[in-house]
Design a protein around this motif. Structure first.
Motif, short mmCIF file in Angstrom:
data_model
loop_
_atom_site.label_atom_id
_atom_site.label_comp_id
_atom_site.label_asym_id
_atom_site.label_seq_id
_atom_site.Cartn_x
_atom_site.Cartn_y
_atom_site.Cartn_z
N THR A 180 0.84 -1.19 0.00
CA THR A 180 0.00 0.00 0.00
C THR A 180 0.88 1.24 0.00
O THR A 180 2.08 1.18 0.29
N ALA A 181 0.28 2.35 -0.32
CA ALA A 181 1.03 3.61 -0.32
C ALA A 181 1.56 3.92 1.07
O ALA A 181 2.68 4.42 1.21
N ALA A 182 0.77 3.60 2.10
CA ALA A 182 1.23 3.85 3.47
C ALA A 182 2.45 3.01 3.81
O ALA A 182 3.38 3.49 4.47
N GLN A 183 2.47 1.76 3.34
CA GLN A 183 3.63 0.91 3.60
C GLN A 183 4.86 1.44 2.88
O GLN A 183 5.96 1.42 3.44
N LEU A 192 16.21 12.92 5.58
CA LEU A 192 15.10 12.44 6.40
C LEU A 192 14.01 13.50 6.50
O LEU A 192 12.82 13.19 6.36
N ALA A 193 14.39 14.73 6.70
CA ALA A 193 13.40 15.81 6.78
C ALA A 193 12.66 15.96 5.46
O ALA A 193 11.43 16.15 5.44
N THR A 194 13.36 15.84 4.35
CA THR A 194 12.74 15.95 3.04
C THR A 194 11.72 14.83 2.83
O THR A 194 10.60 15.07 2.37
N VAL A 195 12.11 13.61 3.18
CA VAL A 195 11.20 12.47 3.02
C VAL A 195 9.97 12.65 3.91
O VAL A 195 8.84 12.41 3.47
N MET A 196 10.18 13.09 5.12
CA MET A 196 9.05 13.26 6.04
C MET A 196 8.12 14.38 5.57
O MET A 196 6.90 14.28 5.67
N ARG A 197 8.68 15.45 5.02
CA ARG A 197 7.83 16.53 4.48
C ARG A 197 7.05 16.05 3.26
O ARG A 197 5.88 16.38 3.10
N ARG A 198 7.72 15.26 2.43
CA ARG A 198 7.08 14.77 1.22
C ARG A 198 5.85 13.93 1.57
O ARG A 198 4.85 13.95 0.86
N HIS A 199 5.92 13.21 2.66
CA HIS A 199 4.81 12.33 3.04
C HIS A 199 3.90 12.96 4.09
O HIS A 199 3.06 12.29 4.68
N GLY A 200 4.08 14.25 4.35
CA GLY A 200 3.19 14.98 5.24
C GLY A 200 3.37 14.67 6.71
O GLY A 200 2.47 14.90 7.51
N ARG A 201 4.51 14.15 7.09
CA ARG A 201 4.75 13.81 8.50
C ARG A 201 5.50 14.92 9.23
O ARG A 201 5.68 14.85 10.43
N THR A 244 6.09 4.49 4.78
CA THR A 244 6.73 4.07 6.02
C THR A 244 8.09 3.46 5.74
O THR A 244 9.06 3.75 6.46
N ASP A 245 8.19 2.65 4.71
CA ASP A 245 9.48 2.04 4.35
C ASP A 245 10.52 3.10 3.99
O ASP A 245 11.67 3.02 4.40
N GLU A 246 10.09 4.11 3.23
CA GLU A 246 11.00 5.17 2.83
C GLU A 246 11.46 5.99 4.04
O GLU A 246 12.66 6.30 4.19
N ILE A 247 10.53 6.30 4.92
CA ILE A 247 10.87 7.07 6.12
C ILE A 247 11.80 6.25 7.02
O ILE A 247 12.79 6.77 7.54
#
Length: 95
Positions: A37-40, A84-93, A43-46
């Motif tokens: 799923t997109a959520a998985q 890490l910050a970029t990835v988290m921003r990209r996924h809205g976290r 999460t894997d990327e983060i």
């Protein structure tokens, strides 16, 4: 159409339809095992980026203890933190 003709036609069509149904079932079942799923995926990327930060933090502490390579370790950790910050921003976290 007589009953015998319908039975004859059905007997010829049934293996073909059964084969098509079996192929479709196999096609539908295969991706289910591999589907993420997109959520998985998020999460894997983060988690991958977070693991990289953790590893580089460990390397920084090792470099501090060893007394050499601390500057390089700090630079790599800084870059990993930005990723890490970029990835988290990209996924809205992270806002």
């Amino acid at each position: 159409m007589s009953r015998s003709n319908a039975t004859l036609i059905a007997s010829h069509i049934e293996p073909i339809v059964q084969q098509l149904v079996d192929q479709e079932v196999a096609r539908l079942m295969e991706p289910v095992a591999r589907r993420r799923t997109a959520a998985q995926m998020e999460t894997d990327e983060i988690m991958s980026a977070a693991r990289a930060v953790g590893e580089l933090t460990d390397r920084l502490l090792q470099a501090r203890y060893a007394g050499q390579g601390e500057i390089t370790a700090r630079k790599k950790l800084f870059i990993a933190n930005l990723k890490l910050a970029t990835v988290m921003r990209r996924h809205g976290r992270l806002k």
